[in-house]
Design a protein around this motif. Structure first.
Motif, PDB file in Angstrom:
ATOM      1  N   GLU A   1      -0.374   2.094 -10.190  1.00 45.25           N
ATOM      2  CA  GLU A   1      -0.584   3.286  -9.320  1.00 45.25           C
ATOM      3  C   GLU A   1       0.423   3.388  -8.052  1.00 45.25           C
TER       4      GLU A   1
ATOM      5  N   PRO B   1      -3.767  -8.007  -4.445  1.00 44.49           N
ATOM      6  CA  PRO B   1      -4.776  -6.848  -5.320  1.00 44.49           C
ATOM      7  C   PRO B   1      -6.367  -7.190  -5.164  1.00 44.49           C
TER       8      PRO B   1
ATOM      9  N   GLU C   1      -7.132  -1.643 -13.830  1.00 43.06           N
ATOM     10  CA  GLU C   1      -6.738  -0.369 -13.371  1.00 43.06           C
ATOM     11  C   GLU C   1      -5.351  -0.231 -12.657  1.00 43.06           C
ATOM     12  N   GLU C   2      -5.188  -1.379 -11.480  1.00 45.48           N
ATOM     13  CA  GLU C   2      -4.092  -1.292 -10.933  1.00 45.48           C
ATOM     14  C   GLU C   2      -2.717  -2.066 -11.332  1.00 45.48           C
TER      15      GLU C   2
ATOM     16  N   GLU D   1     -10.552  -3.540 -11.111  1.00 47.14           N
ATOM     17  CA  GLU D   1      -9.324  -3.038 -10.385  1.00 47.14           C
ATOM     18  C   GLU D   1      -8.082  -3.816 -10.807  1.00 47.14           C
TER      19      GLU D   1
ATOM     20  N   GLN E   1       2.456   1.549  -6.868  1.00 46.81           N
ATOM     21  CA  GLN E   1       2.946   0.615  -5.471  1.00 46.81           C
ATOM     22  C   GLN E   1       3.946  -0.412  -5.909  1.00 46.81           C
TER      23      GLN E   1
ATOM     24  N   ARG F   1       0.773  -1.140   0.115  1.00 45.99           N
ATOM     25  CA  ARG F   1      -0.047   0.035  -0.007  1.00 45.99           C
ATOM     26  C   ARG F   1       0.893   1.103   0.029  1.00 45.99           C
TER      27      ARG F   1
END
Length: 138
Positions: A100, A36, A56-57, A53, A102, A23
């Motif tokens: 993102e 995830p 997107e991630e 998700e 991460q 995170r």
């Protein structure tokens, strides 16, 4: 107490490792490692959440039949109660990438306890160890 529904996935690679993501700074529980996934939006099914998700991630495409329900977590945090189904997925298209900001790591299920995880994620580890097992080494 508010009930929060979050869907998560254990992506399992050909070497029997599971993907975890750290995170990022500025988010609640920053610095902890998790599977995830994300919050299930109104009108959305958990499988739809994961498909959205993961695109997107991580920039990968997952088909719904490739998401197999594995286990779930039910955990009371201070201000809400989290219900989190965990799915297993061994098939996707595209290359996993941190879109993102991460950090990502592929780890063996038996090594997951070496990474700090949110309290709701920790009880999910035994199911992954049972599913994937510890690889046999000569």
């Amino acid at each position: 107490m508010k009930l929060l529904l979050v869907a998560a996935v254990a992506l399992i690679d050909a070497d029997f490792r599971v993907l975890i993501a750290e995170r990022p700074e500025g988010k609640q529980l920053a610095g902890m490692w998790e599977f995830p996934g994300g919050k299930v939006e109104p009108g959305e099914r958990p499988e739809q959440t994961l498909i959205r998700e993961l695109k997107e991630e991580l920039g990968i495409t997952v088909e719904e039949p490739c998401l197999a329900p594995l286990t779930f977590a039910s955990h009371a945090y201070e201000t809400f109660h989290l219900l989190m189904p965990l799915y297993a997925c061994r098939r996707w298209s595209g290359l996993v990438q941190p879109l993102e900001g991460q950090r990502l790591k592929w780890v063996r299920p038996t090594e997951l306890r070496n990474y700090p995880m949110p309290p709701a994620d920790e009880p999910l580890i035994p199911a992954l160890i049972d599913l994937v097992g510890a690889p046999h080494r000569p």
